[in-house]
Enzyme design. Structure first.
Site, mmCIF file in Angstrom:
data_model
loop_
_atom_site.group_PDB
_atom_site.id
_atom_site.type_symbol
_atom_site.label_atom_id
_atom_site.label_comp_id
_atom_site.label_asym_id
_atom_site.label_seq_id
_atom_site.Cartn_x
_atom_site.Cartn_y
_atom_site.Cartn_z
ATOM 1 N N ASP A 51 0.840 -1.201 0.000
ATOM 2 C CA ASP A 51 0.000 0.000 0.000
ATOM 3 C C ASP A 51 0.876 1.253 0.000
ATOM 4 O OD1 ASP A 51 0.889 -0.193 2.583
ATOM 5 O OD2 ASP A 51 -1.094 -0.087 3.517
ATOM 6 N N GLU A 189 8.970 -4.394 10.511
ATOM 7 C CA GLU A 189 9.455 -3.112 9.978
ATOM 8 C C GLU A 189 10.037 -2.246 11.083
ATOM 9 O OE1 GLU A 189 6.761 -1.176 7.287
ATOM 10 O OE2 GLU A 189 7.923 0.682 7.253
HETATM 11 O O1 KIV Z 1 3.597 -1.196 1.660
HETATM 12 C C1 KIV Z 1 4.789 -1.524 1.734
HETATM 13 O O2 KIV Z 1 5.628 -1.171 0.890
HETATM 14 C C2 KIV Z 1 5.191 -2.360 2.847
HETATM 15 C C3 KIV Z 1 6.654 -2.658 2.986
HETATM 16 C C4 KIV Z 1 7.358 -1.488 3.500
HETATM 17 C C5 KIV Z 1 6.894 -3.855 3.816
HETATM 18 O O3 KIV Z 1 4.391 -2.773 3.613
#
Ligand code: KIV
Length: 271
Positions: A51, A189
């Site tokens: 997202d 994260e």
């Molecule tokens: O939306 C995204 O890019 C993510 C990554 C940072 C893991 O969730």
């Protein structure tokens, strides 16, 4: 024998075998057909239709505004390009948090309309009911703990999470709960490397880190960040493999200059 070299199509089982075989898993985000084709043909194991498309593709400040229809559009474009990678699709903010029936409807729409292979959801024990319901429909779920950008207004900042013991212990409990519920993998994260390594040791499913150090089972980055297309995001955890912002800017400048001077098109470039 190497697991990743011997698979034609990466599945959730491949990732588990890779962890069991101590092979690191590579994952990048992808949001469109052309980029997904490049990433897949390079041999990436997992493409995450994140997202983060909300930031990277649409220019929003947060991931919150992106809609389910928009996520499906991005995911379907990626799926059309992919021959080998596992395609995981983020469930967008507001589509699963409060109501497990709605969560299931969202996950089914993503699988049916995009052709993606799995969904990713942010959160721990507070979303277990939604995760369980989705899993009972046979849809694989990847978890996401630590800095969860959909909760940015609760956190207030994008700083490293779980530095304090209480939050670190809660994160470990959440990871165990996600594993017990049946998630096939978890993204961690922006948390301390030592904590992430501990989680990767204490749970059996693959742990993919972003800003979580090298002691986990794989790594994920936003593709526009690692290629240097996005030149105003420079966190410590990011390794830039190119400066495409500069290279692309220079290419566009050359084109403008050639058009203005009349150098383009030349005799060979016309009919
Ligand atoms: O939306 C995204 O890019 C993510 C990554 C940072 C893991 O969730």
């Amino acid at each position: 024998m190497s697991v990743h070299k011997n698979v034609k199509r990466v599945t959730t089982h491949t990732l588990q075998e890779m962890k069991d075989n101590k092979e690191k898993i590579s994952m990048l985000t992808g949001y469109d057909f052309s980029m997904a084709k490049i990433i897949d043909s390079a041999g990436i194991d997992v493409i995450l239709v994140g997202d983060s498309a909300s930031n990277v593709m649409a220019g929003h400040e947060t991931t919150l505004p992106i809609t389910l229809d928009q996520m499906i559009y991005h995911a379907a474009s990626v799926v059309r390009a992919v021959e080998r990678a596992l395609v995981v699709v983020d469930m967008p903010f507001g589509s699963y948090q409060g109501n497990s029936k709605e969560a299931l409807v969202t996950a089914i729409r993503i699988m049916k309309e995009s052709g993606g292979h799995a969904v990713k959801m942010e959160g721990g024990q507070e979303i277990i009911e939604s995760i369980t319901r989705i899993l009972t429909a046979g849809i694989p779920v990847m978890g996401h703990l630590g800095l969860t950008p959909q909760s940015i207004y609760k956190f207030g900042t994008y700083v490293v999470r779980a530095k304090q013991e209480e939050e670190a212990n809660r994160l470990i409990e959440d990871a165990k709960a996600l594993e017990a519920a049946g998630c096939f993998s978890i993204v961690l994260e922006k948390i301390p490397a030592e904590l992430a390594a501990k989680v990767a040791k204490e749970v059996n499913i693959p742990i993919i880190g972003i800003g979580a150090g090298g002691g986990v089972d794989g790594q994920v980055l936003v593709v526009h960040d690692m290629l240097g297309i996005n030149n105003d995001f420079n966190p410590r955890f990011l390794r830039k493999y190119h400066n495409l912002f500069e290279e692309m800017t220079n290419a566009v400048k050359s084109y403008i200059s050639d058009v203005r001077s009349g150098d383009f098109p030349n005799k060979e470039e016309q009919y």
